[in-house]
Design a protein around this motif. Structure first.
Motif, PDB file in Angstrom:
ATOM      1  N   LEU A  79       0.106 -25.601 -24.905  1.00 31.56           N
ATOM      2  CA  LEU A  79      -0.855 -25.984 -23.847  1.00 31.56           C
ATOM      3  C   LEU A  79      -0.834 -24.852 -22.507  1.00 31.56           C
ATOM      4  O   LEU A  79      -1.843 -24.371 -22.210  1.00 31.56           O
ATOM      5  N   VAL A  80       0.202 -23.937 -22.676  1.00 33.14           N
ATOM      6  CA  VAL A  80       0.023 -22.916 -21.619  1.00 33.14           C
ATOM      7  C   VAL A  80      -0.862 -21.828 -22.140  1.00 33.14           C
ATOM      8  O   VAL A  80      -1.619 -21.129 -21.345  1.00 33.14           O
TER       9      VAL A  80
ATOM     10  N   ALA B  23      -9.204 -29.510 -19.359  1.00 33.57           N
ATOM     11  CA  ALA B  23      -8.607 -29.296 -20.509  1.00 33.57           C
ATOM     12  C   ALA B  23      -7.218 -29.915 -20.508  1.00 33.57           C
ATOM     13  O   ALA B  23      -6.651 -30.523 -21.370  1.00 33.57           O
ATOM     14  N   THR B  24      -6.479 -30.071 -19.082  1.00 31.25           N
ATOM     15  CA  THR B  24      -5.388 -30.600 -19.019  1.00 31.25           C
ATOM     16  C   THR B  24      -5.248 -32.239 -19.393  1.00 31.25           C
ATOM     17  O   THR B  24      -4.460 -32.713 -20.027  1.00 31.25           O
TER      18      THR B  24
ATOM     19  N   TYR C  65      -4.356 -36.441 -25.647  1.00 31.96           N
ATOM     20  CA  TYR C  65      -3.944 -36.086 -27.005  1.00 31.96           C
ATOM     21  C   TYR C  65      -2.565 -36.445 -26.858  1.00 31.96           C
ATOM     22  O   TYR C  65      -2.100 -37.218 -28.348  1.00 31.96           O
ATOM     23  N   ILE C  66      -1.473 -35.955 -26.196  1.00 33.52           N
ATOM     24  CA  ILE C  66      -0.219 -36.091 -26.189  1.00 33.52           C
ATOM     25  C   ILE C  66       0.208 -37.654 -26.146  1.00 33.52           C
ATOM     26  O   ILE C  66       1.071 -38.096 -26.870  1.00 33.52           O
ATOM     27  N   GLU C  67      -0.579 -38.373 -25.200  1.00 33.08           N
ATOM     28  CA  GLU C  67      -0.325 -39.894 -25.062  1.00 33.08           C
ATOM     29  C   GLU C  67      -0.709 -40.581 -26.231  1.00 33.08           C
ATOM     30  O   GLU C  67       0.150 -41.447 -26.849  1.00 33.08           O
TER      31      GLU C  67
ATOM     32  N   ALA D  42       1.909 -42.648 -28.930  1.00 30.71           N
ATOM     33  CA  ALA D  42       1.630 -43.994 -29.099  1.00 30.71           C
ATOM     34  C   ALA D  42       1.610 -44.345 -30.660  1.00 30.71           C
ATOM     35  O   ALA D  42       2.195 -45.403 -30.988  1.00 30.71           O
ATOM     36  N   VAL D  43       1.142 -43.238 -31.495  1.00 31.26           N
ATOM     37  CA  VAL D  43       1.129 -43.357 -32.801  1.00 31.26           C
ATOM     38  C   VAL D  43       2.816 -43.407 -33.294  1.00 31.26           C
ATOM     39  O   VAL D  43       3.079 -44.121 -34.126  1.00 31.26           O
TER      40      VAL D  43
END
Length: 208
Positions: free
Chosen positions: A18-19, A60-61, A67-69, A73-74
């Motif tokens: 991410l960074v 982008a954030t 995507y992270i959420e 969830a998966v």
């Protein structure tokens, strides 16, 4: 413990990506801004480039956050699907282990056949390996080796749910429902000692 370490490593890698992605986008925005606003008043150009970078980083954030959420969830859905499978497995096997004389071999075989596909679908690698070992050893229900393989299976399931098990020793889980576990542990240690002191068999004579 391994599941916890894998989670930490995955989180660290994701944070690093991410960074890196944000820095790359900021660099790209500044580069494009310089090309687009070449020759324009430096103050105006700097403000425009900063605005572009802010917009790109914000977008982008949001995308990465979604995507992270979604990934979380998966993982939650998979975890929720494991719970009934593991509960059914442990409950069914404990009934057999605690009442070996009243167990029906045909019913047990049917149970093992029915639950194996669910384990293949949802279980972790460690649980599957422990389950495979247990099935290979379940020749005589409630035999000592089978009992301890069952404990290994229970430990693998607990670890899949995030329990480290660092404080658990061999026999601690079995002691919750096996009354003579101390005697079985003593016999197991004796057998291990005999195997450790027994010299290996000599190789067969060569025909040559």
């Amino acid at each position: 413990m391994r599941a916890f370490i894998r989670g930490i490593v995955s989180l660290a890698l994701l944070a690093a990506l991410l960074v890196g992605a944000v820095e790359a986008l900021v660099f790209l925005a500044r580069y494009v801004g310089r090309q687009v606003f070449h020759g324009v008043n430096p103050t105006v150009a700097a403000a425009a480039v900063t605005a572009m970078a802010t917009v790109i980083v914000t977008v982008a954030t949001l995308v990465i956050g979604r995507y992270i959420e979604r990934r979380k969830a998966v993982e939650s859905e998979i975890r929720a699907s494991k719970i009934p499978v593991y509960t059914r497995l442990v409950s069914g096997l404990m009934r057999t282990v605690m009442n070996p004389d009243s167990s029906n071999p045909e019913e047990l075989a049917q149970f093992l056949r029915e639950i194996t596909p669910d384990l293949i679908t949802w279980a972790s690698d460690d649980v599957l390996l422990a389950w495979s070992k247990f099935k290979r050893e379940v020749q005589v229900i409630a035999a000592e080796d089978t009992i301890f393989s069952f404990e290994e299976l229970l430990s693998a399931i607990r670890q899949d749910f995030g329990h480290t098990g660092n404080k658990m020793k061999e026999g601690d889980l079995l002691a919750l429902f096996v009354n003579d576990i101390e005697e079985q542990l003593a016999r197991r240690r004796t057998q291990r000692g005999r195997r450790a002191t027994t010299p290996p068999s000599p190789p067969p004579p060569s025909n040559g």
